[in-house]
Design an enzyme around this catalytic site. Structure first.
Site, PDB file in Angstrom:
ATOM      1  N   GLU A 130       0.763  -1.234  -0.062  1.00 30.60           N
ATOM      2  CA  GLU A 130       0.066  -0.031   0.034  1.00 30.60           C
ATOM      3  C   GLU A 130       1.009   1.164  -0.116  1.00 30.60           C
ATOM      4  O   GLU A 130       1.585   1.590   0.899  1.00 30.60           O
ATOM      5  CB  GLU A 130      -0.882   0.073   1.285  1.00 30.60           C
ATOM      6  CG  GLU A 130      -1.929   1.314   0.998  1.00 30.60           C
ATOM      7  CD  GLU A 130      -2.825   1.364   2.309  1.00 30.60           C
ATOM      8  OE1 GLU A 130      -2.685   0.963   3.425  1.00 30.60           O
ATOM      9  OE2 GLU A 130      -3.721   2.343   2.177  1.00 30.60           O
ATOM     10  N   ASP A 178     -10.812  10.434  -5.931  1.00 28.03           N
ATOM     11  CA  ASP A 178     -12.290  11.472  -5.960  1.00 28.03           C
ATOM     12  C   ASP A 178     -11.825  12.529  -6.859  1.00 28.03           C
ATOM     13  O   ASP A 178     -12.493  13.573  -6.963  1.00 28.03           O
ATOM     14  CB  ASP A 178     -12.750  11.717  -4.707  1.00 28.03           C
ATOM     15  CG  ASP A 178     -11.766  12.636  -3.785  1.00 28.03           C
ATOM     16  OD1 ASP A 178     -10.900  12.953  -4.206  1.00 28.03           O
ATOM     17  OD2 ASP A 178     -12.204  12.871  -2.672  1.00 28.03           O
ATOM     18  N   ASP A 186      -2.109  11.997  -3.166  1.00 27.62           N
ATOM     19  CA  ASP A 186      -2.280  13.396  -3.517  1.00 27.62           C
ATOM     20  C   ASP A 186      -2.459  13.965  -4.617  1.00 27.62           C
ATOM     21  O   ASP A 186      -1.741  13.394  -5.904  1.00 27.62           O
ATOM     22  CB  ASP A 186      -0.642  13.935  -3.013  1.00 27.62           C
ATOM     23  CG  ASP A 186      -0.445  13.637  -1.478  1.00 27.62           C
ATOM     24  OD1 ASP A 186      -1.060  14.310  -0.643  1.00 27.62           O
ATOM     25  OD2 ASP A 186       0.638  13.165  -1.322  1.00 27.62           O
ATOM     26  N   LYS A 189      -2.912  21.621  -9.342  1.00 28.94           N
ATOM     27  CA  LYS A 189      -2.225  22.553 -10.263  1.00 28.94           C
ATOM     28  C   LYS A 189      -1.520  21.941 -11.823  1.00 28.94           C
ATOM     29  O   LYS A 189      -0.666  20.909 -11.430  1.00 28.94           O
ATOM     30  CB  LYS A 189      -1.376  23.404  -9.718  1.00 28.94           C
ATOM     31  CG  LYS A 189      -2.079  24.627  -8.596  1.00 28.94           C
ATOM     32  CD  LYS A 189      -1.212  25.219  -8.067  1.00 28.94           C
ATOM     33  CE  LYS A 189      -1.919  26.076  -7.010  1.00 28.94           C
ATOM     34  NZ  LYS A 189      -1.216  26.770  -5.964  1.00 28.94           N
TER      35      LYS A 189
END
Ligand SMILES: C[S@@+](CC[C@H](N)C(=O)[O-])C[C@H]1O[C@@H](n2cnc3c(N)ncnc32)[C@H](O)[C@@H]1O
Length: 228
Positions: free
Chosen positions: A60, A170, A134, A138
């Site tokens: 993971e 998401d 993460d 941008k």
């Protein structure tokens, strides 16, 4: 520990944080880290030897607070899970979970997955999870995403044929760019969609739900031998 770029060649995919552990978690960390961790860097390792058996082996990447790692390991005692993150707090949480649940099937790695995957021989793991990476929204930061064109092949080299790369995000754009990076690698079958029933909701997912975003779960099966 504050992590910077751990290697000049590596583009950092995480946000450095300096947060001290409280007394209790500091104690857990100090007592258990040597027993249950694998070093980020070093000679190649054989994951099945680390766990001493024929377990399915999972990595993971970016385990965050480690809630999923602990709940999965409790529910799947015959699977072996390596959980990596650069942030000490999550590593300490997992160590606490190992102690509480008397787990023998989890190891933690405190470090950068880009470095650690080099220790895993090609074809040595069954699954690789990247859950809520993460997002680096941008455009000028897109080169920091974990599942991106120039990193996907090296990152997934330890996955055996038939092994599975899982992503949950998401951020629609992340799912889209990751899908094209995986497809462009030529190593994986088309993805299947759907949330595994064992993937519990984490803090990051909950935050997205509160902000009106649903998770997208994708799973790609490796079809081409590593190092081809
Ligand atoms: C947004 S958080 C999600 C955490 C967790 N998967 C969850 O769903 O709650 C992303 C995590 O990935 C970690 N991360 C990012 N790049 C990493 C890398 N190269 N190696 C290890 N961890 C990384 C970050 O430190 C952060 O904890």
């Amino acid at each position: 520990m504050l992590r910077g770029d751990s290697d000049n060649q590596l583009v950092r995919t995480f946000r450095p944080r300096r947060r001290r552990l409280g007394a209790e978690m500091g104690d857990v960390y100090e007592r258990l880290i040597d027993r249950w961790s694998i070093d980020e860097d070093g000679d190649p390792i054989d994951p099945s030897a680390v766990f001493g058996g024929e377990s399915r082996t999972i990595l993971e990447i970016g385990c965050g607070r480690g809630d999923l790692a602990v709940s999965y390991a409790v529910a799947h005692p015959n699977d072996a899970l390596m959980a990596i993150d650069v942030h000490t707090r999550g590593i300490a949480n997992i160590l606490a979970g190992i102690e509480t649940h008397d787990l023998g099937n989890v190891r933690v790695i405190e470090g950068d997955a880009q470095v650690f995957v080099r220790r895993l021989p090609p074809g040595s793991i069954d699954e690789m999870w990247v859950f809520f990476p993460d997002p680096w929204p941008k455009v000028r930061h897109r080169n920091r995403r974990l599942l991106r064109d120039d990193l996907i092949a090296t990152l997934t080299e330890p996955l055996k044929v038939g092994g599975v790369l899982r992503l949950a995000t998401d951020i629609e754009d992340y799912a889209r760019t990751a899908s094209s990076a995986v497809a462009a690698s030529g190593r994986f079958a088309d993805p299947s969609l759907g949330r595994p029933d064992w993937r519990i909701e984490t803090v990051f997912e909950r935050r997205g739900v509160r902000e009106g975003r649903d998770a997208i779960d994708l799973a790609w099966t490796r079809v081409v031998e590593p190092s081809c």
